[in-house]
Every structure is written in C-alpha cells, then in structure tokens.
Design a protein around this motif. Structure first.
Motif, PDB file in Angstrom:
ATOM      1  N   PHE A  32       1.422   8.865   5.557  1.00  0.00           N
ATOM      2  CA  PHE A  32       0.213   9.555   5.996  1.00  0.00           C
ATOM      3  C   PHE A  32      -0.855   9.559   4.906  1.00  0.00           C
ATOM      4  O   PHE A  32      -2.053   9.497   5.211  1.00  0.00           O
ATOM      5  N   LEU A  33      -0.457   9.611   3.644  1.00  0.00           N
ATOM      6  CA  LEU A  33      -1.443   9.532   2.563  1.00  0.00           C
ATOM      7  C   LEU A  33      -2.123   8.161   2.558  1.00  0.00           C
ATOM      8  O   LEU A  33      -3.348   8.063   2.423  1.00  0.00           O
ATOM      9  N   ILE A  34      -1.329   7.103   2.713  1.00  0.00           N
ATOM     10  CA  ILE A  34      -1.905   5.757   2.722  1.00  0.00           C
ATOM     11  C   ILE A  34      -2.766   5.565   3.970  1.00  0.00           C
ATOM     12  O   ILE A  34      -3.895   5.068   3.893  1.00  0.00           O
ATOM     13  N   ASP A  35      -2.261   5.982   5.118  1.00  0.00           N
ATOM     14  CA  ASP A  35      -3.005   5.791   6.367  1.00  0.00           C
ATOM     15  C   ASP A  35      -4.286   6.618   6.395  1.00  0.00           C
ATOM     16  O   ASP A  35      -5.230   6.270   7.109  1.00  0.00           O
ATOM     17  N   SER A  36      -4.350   7.690   5.610  1.00  0.00           N
ATOM     18  CA  SER A  36      -5.573   8.502   5.567  1.00  0.00           C
ATOM     19  C   SER A  36      -6.738   7.742   4.946  1.00  0.00           C
ATOM     20  O   SER A  36      -7.896   8.141   5.101  1.00  0.00           O
ATOM     21  N   LEU A  37      -6.454   6.644   4.242  1.00  0.00           N
ATOM     22  CA  LEU A  37      -7.521   5.815   3.669  1.00  0.00           C
ATOM     23  C   LEU A  37      -8.357   5.145   4.758  1.00  0.00           C
ATOM     24  O   LEU A  37      -9.517   4.801   4.531  1.00  0.00           O
ATOM     25  N   PHE A  38      -7.773   4.989   5.947  1.00  0.00           N
ATOM     26  CA  PHE A  38      -8.378   4.148   6.973  1.00  0.00           C
ATOM     27  C   PHE A  38      -8.912   5.003   8.109  1.00  0.00           C
ATOM     28  O   PHE A  38      -8.190   5.351   9.044  1.00  0.00           O
ATOM     29  N   VAL A  39     -10.188   5.325   8.027  1.00  0.00           N
ATOM     30  CA  VAL A  39     -10.844   6.137   9.048  1.00  0.00           C
ATOM     31  C   VAL A  39     -11.058   5.323  10.320  1.00  0.00           C
ATOM     32  O   VAL A  39     -10.945   5.847  11.436  1.00  0.00           O
ATOM     33  N   TYR A  40     -11.338   4.044  10.158  1.00  0.00           N
ATOM     34  CA  TYR A  40     -11.550   3.152  11.295  1.00  0.00           C
ATOM     35  C   TYR A  40     -10.364   2.195  11.395  1.00  0.00           C
ATOM     36  O   TYR A  40      -9.413   2.273  10.606  1.00  0.00           O
ATOM     37  N   ASP A  41     -10.393   1.293  12.344  1.00  0.00           N
ATOM     38  CA  ASP A  41      -9.255   0.411  12.591  1.00  0.00           C
ATOM     39  C   ASP A  41      -9.061  -0.575  11.439  1.00  0.00           C
ATOM     40  O   ASP A  41     -10.040  -1.151  10.922  1.00  0.00           O
ATOM     41  N   ILE A  42      -7.817  -0.774  11.060  1.00  0.00           N
ATOM     42  CA  ILE A  42      -7.516  -1.827  10.101  1.00  0.00           C
ATOM     43  C   ILE A  42      -7.661  -3.179  10.803  1.00  0.00           C
ATOM     44  O   ILE A  42      -7.622  -3.263  12.032  1.00  0.00           O
ATOM     45  N   THR A  43      -7.825  -4.241  10.009  1.00  0.00           N
ATOM     46  CA  THR A  43      -8.069  -5.561  10.587  1.00  0.00           C
ATOM     47  C   THR A  43      -6.794  -6.382  10.704  1.00  0.00           C
ATOM     48  O   THR A  43      -6.451  -6.875  11.782  1.00  0.00           O
ATOM     49  N   ARG A  44      -6.074  -6.529   9.581  1.00  0.00           N
ATOM     50  CA  ARG A  44      -4.845  -7.318   9.568  1.00  0.00           C
ATOM     51  C   ARG A  44      -3.864  -6.725   8.561  1.00  0.00           C
ATOM     52  O   ARG A  44      -4.247  -5.944   7.691  1.00  0.00           O
ATOM     53  N   ILE A  45      -2.595  -7.120   8.675  1.00  0.00           N
ATOM     54  CA  ILE A  45      -1.581  -6.717   7.702  1.00  0.00           C
ATOM     55  C   ILE A  45      -0.758  -7.934   7.308  1.00  0.00           C
ATOM     56  O   ILE A  45      -0.615  -8.889   8.097  1.00  0.00           O
ATOM     57  N   PHE A  46      -0.217  -7.888   6.087  1.00  0.00           N
ATOM     58  CA  PHE A  46       0.501  -9.042   5.545  1.00  0.00           C
ATOM     59  C   PHE A  46       1.720  -8.593   4.737  1.00  0.00           C
ATOM     60  O   PHE A  46       1.764  -7.458   4.227  1.00  0.00           O
ATOM     61  N   SER A  47       2.661  -9.510   4.608  1.00  0.00           N
ATOM     62  CA  SER A  47       3.751  -9.390   3.650  1.00  0.00           C
ATOM     63  C   SER A  47       3.529 -10.448   2.574  1.00  0.00           C
ATOM     64  O   SER A  47       3.386 -11.641   2.895  1.00  0.00           O
ATOM     65  N   TYR A  48       3.482 -10.002   1.321  1.00  0.00           N
ATOM     66  CA  TYR A  48       3.256 -10.923   0.206  1.00  0.00           C
ATOM     67  C   TYR A  48       4.334 -10.666  -0.844  1.00  0.00           C
ATOM     68  O   TYR A  48       4.475  -9.546  -1.342  1.00  0.00           O
ATOM     69  N   LYS A  49       5.117 -11.703  -1.168  1.00  0.00           N
ATOM     70  CA  LYS A  49       6.240 -11.538  -2.089  1.00  0.00           C
ATOM     71  C   LYS A  49       6.170 -12.558  -3.223  1.00  0.00           C
ATOM     72  O   LYS A  49       5.855 -13.725  -3.008  1.00  0.00           O
ATOM     73  N   THR A  50       6.467 -12.053  -4.426  1.00  0.00           N
ATOM     74  CA  THR A  50       6.658 -12.904  -5.587  1.00  0.00           C
ATOM     75  C   THR A  50       8.014 -12.546  -6.202  1.00  0.00           C
ATOM     76  O   THR A  50       8.771 -11.756  -5.629  1.00  0.00           O
ATOM     77  N   PHE A  51       8.312 -13.095  -7.371  1.00  0.00           N
ATOM     78  CA  PHE A  51       9.608 -12.827  -8.007  1.00  0.00           C
ATOM     79  C   PHE A  51       9.786 -11.337  -8.294  1.00  0.00           C
ATOM     80  O   PHE A  51      10.865 -10.763  -8.096  1.00  0.00           O
ATOM     81  N   TYR A  52       8.715 -10.683  -8.770  1.00  0.00           N
ATOM     82  CA  TYR A  52       8.794  -9.273  -9.146  1.00  0.00           C
ATOM     83  C   TYR A  52       8.264  -8.321  -8.066  1.00  0.00           C
ATOM     84  O   TYR A  52       8.562  -7.123  -8.113  1.00  0.00           O
ATOM     85  N   ASP A  53       7.467  -8.825  -7.146  1.00  0.00           N
ATOM     86  CA  ASP A  53       6.705  -7.954  -6.258  1.00  0.00           C
ATOM     87  C   ASP A  53       7.049  -8.169  -4.785  1.00  0.00           C
ATOM     88  O   ASP A  53       7.261  -9.303  -4.346  1.00  0.00           O
ATOM     89  N   ASP A  54       7.057  -7.071  -4.062  1.00  0.00           N
ATOM     90  CA  ASP A  54       7.178  -7.098  -2.597  1.00  0.00           C
ATOM     91  C   ASP A  54       6.052  -6.209  -2.076  1.00  0.00           C
ATOM     92  O   ASP A  54       6.125  -4.982  -2.171  1.00  0.00           O
ATOM     93  N   CYS A  55       5.010  -6.843  -1.532  1.00  0.00           N
ATOM     94  CA  CYS A  55       3.778  -6.118  -1.190  1.00  0.00           C
ATOM     95  C   CYS A  55       3.565  -6.039   0.317  1.00  0.00           C
ATOM     96  O   CYS A  55       3.715  -7.035   1.027  1.00  0.00           O
ATOM     97  N   PHE A  56       3.202  -4.851   0.757  1.00  0.00           N
ATOM     98  CA  PHE A  56       2.676  -4.657   2.110  1.00  0.00           C
ATOM     99  C   PHE A  56       1.168  -4.560   1.948  1.00  0.00           C
ATOM    100  O   PHE A  56       0.672  -3.648   1.282  1.00  0.00           O
ATOM    101  N   VAL A  57       0.437  -5.502   2.536  1.00  0.00           N
ATOM    102  CA  VAL A  57      -0.997  -5.616   2.296  1.00  0.00           C
ATOM    103  C   VAL A  57      -1.758  -5.280   3.576  1.00  0.00           C
ATOM    104  O   VAL A  57      -1.437  -5.788   4.658  1.00  0.00           O
TER     105      VAL A  57
END
Length: 256
Positions: A215-240
């Motif tokens: 809910f803290l992260i979703d509170s950043l988005f007052v309007y509709d988000i456009t797209r979402i992604f999964s981005y992974k490297t050796f050290y990182d697992d990102c929800f974008v």
C-alpha cells in the motif's frame, strides 16, 4: 445528491462552510433512519444523521445501490468512488489513510473539490511518500536479514527511480520481461511476500509487513500505471513499474 446543514454554526465546527455538500454514501441505519457521508473542506469524511440536514438535490444518478456493503440494509454509494476503492462490507472510507487519500484524488478532481494545501503536501508529495517507504524498509530489511543469521548471504529491499526499460542493456544471464498490468496487484504482492516470508509462527507478521509495503508503494500512483516488468541480474530481482514516463524499481537484492 446534495444536502444542506440545518445548523450552519454547528456545521462550521466540522469544517463545512459551503451552502451545500455532495453526498458520497447514503445508508439506512439499524434504527431505521438514513445517514449521509460526505467530505468537509479538509477532505475528511464525516457521517451525519438525516435530522441534521435537508436535501437540496435528490438526483442519485451518479450513485449505485450496494446493499451488500450495508449488511443487507439500503446502501447507496457514489459509483466513481466504488471504482476507485473496491470496498468490503463494513469497511470505512478514511482519507487519513495515505493510500485511500491518493486513490480519491481523481474523485475530487471529477467533482471540482478544492484540494487544500495540507492534503497536497501529504498525498501529492512524492518525496514525502518515497521517504515513508525508505523509512519502512529501514525497519523491514533487518527483519529479512535475520533469516540468514550466521551465514554470508543476505537479502534486502530497496525502492528507487531508475532507467527506462528501453535504456537497459542486458548482460549475459540478465532478463527483462513485461508482465500483465491487469494482474499488477497480485504480482507485486506475491513479489513482496516471497522475500518477506518467515517461519510458520511469524507468518502473520510477514503478511502484515507485505500488505503495508504494497500500500505504501501503490500510494505513489494516483493515476493508472502504464506497464510493469520483471528485470533480473546476478544480484538484483526487480519489480519495475512504469508510471507517467518514469520507472520505479522495487529491488530485492542479495549481498554478502
């Protein structure tokens, strides 16, 4: 539907200063009379009994009947609000919640409410919300790290704004995949819960932490988000999350 307070001095004590006010909820009480919920000039929700007010506009064309939300009693709610806030029976609308306050901005804009400065400084202030998330992660990361006590491997979360997906150059074993935006809530919640899970006895705490972080992260988005992604490297697992041409990375990274 709009109403007017019979006692203007009493109304002013609750920060109602205009001649009439738009109703967001009309419901029948256990005692058999109606109550009305509306927003005052501070955009706080207030519920009043029918004997305190009189209707100035009985048009309910922008309201929908949802008796399930009133435990079977007559219950009408503004149709746009129920699209912004999918409520459960017995759940209250409260703009004291940062998430609720943010989702309701579109309602206030649609009906030409004046948004006061304190509301803007809290709800429309991205730096304020990013700082809240950073502070929350400062508390949550040690909770995650204690699962790896005694080892040389640790996991943590960080949230930051980063590169556009089109600017990322993939290295060997990196991956970048677009996800289904319609499943955004479930995908983000699962991503968070996967890292915050704990032993069976403490799982209830993990669920609460995960819900709060979502809910803290979703509170950043007052309007509709456009797209979402999964981005992974050796050290990182990102929800974008792509939002208004900017990219927000929730990174679950490992170190040690």
């Amino acid at each position: 539907m709009k109403i007017r307070f019979k006692n203007k001095k009493q109304a002013a004590l609750s920060h109602f200063f205009k001649d009439e006010h738009r109703v967001i909820i009309k419901e029948k009480t256990l005692q058999g009379y109606y109550s009305y919920t509306l927003f005052n000039e501070n955009l706080h929700e207030i519920t009043v009994n029918e004997n305190q007010v009189e209707e100035t506009d009985s048009d309910m064309s922008d309201m929908i009947q949802r008796n399930d939300l009133g435990y079977g009693r007559e219950f009408y709610i503004n149709e746009f609000i129920i699209k912004l806030l999918p409520l459960q029976p017995g759940q209250f609308i409260s703009t004291r919640s940062l998430w609720v306050a943010g989702k309701l901005v579109r309602y206030f804009e649609k009906y030409d409410y004046e948004i006061p400065d304190p509301y803007k400084e809290r709800v429309l202030n991205e730096n304020y919300k990013m700082n809240l998330i950073e502070g929350f992660l400062m508390a949550v990361n040690p909770y995650m790290e204690r699962k790896f006590k005694g080892g040389n491997y640790f996991e943590s979360f960080e949230l930051y704004k980063g590169k556009a997906m089109s600017e990322i150059e993939l290295k060997i074993n990196d991956s970048l995949n677009e996800l289904d935006r319609k499943d955004y809530k479930n995908l983000l919640t699962n991503f968070i819960e996967k890292a915050l899970h704990d032993t069976h006895d403490n799982e209830v705490h993990s669920k609460n932490f995960s819900s709060t972080l979502f809910f803290l992260i979703d509170s950043l988005f007052v309007y509709d988000i456009t797209r979402i992604f999964s981005y992974k490297t050796f050290y990182d697992d990102c929800f974008v999350i792509e939002y208004q041409n900017e990219y927000y990375y929730l990174n679950q990274f490992w170190w040690g």
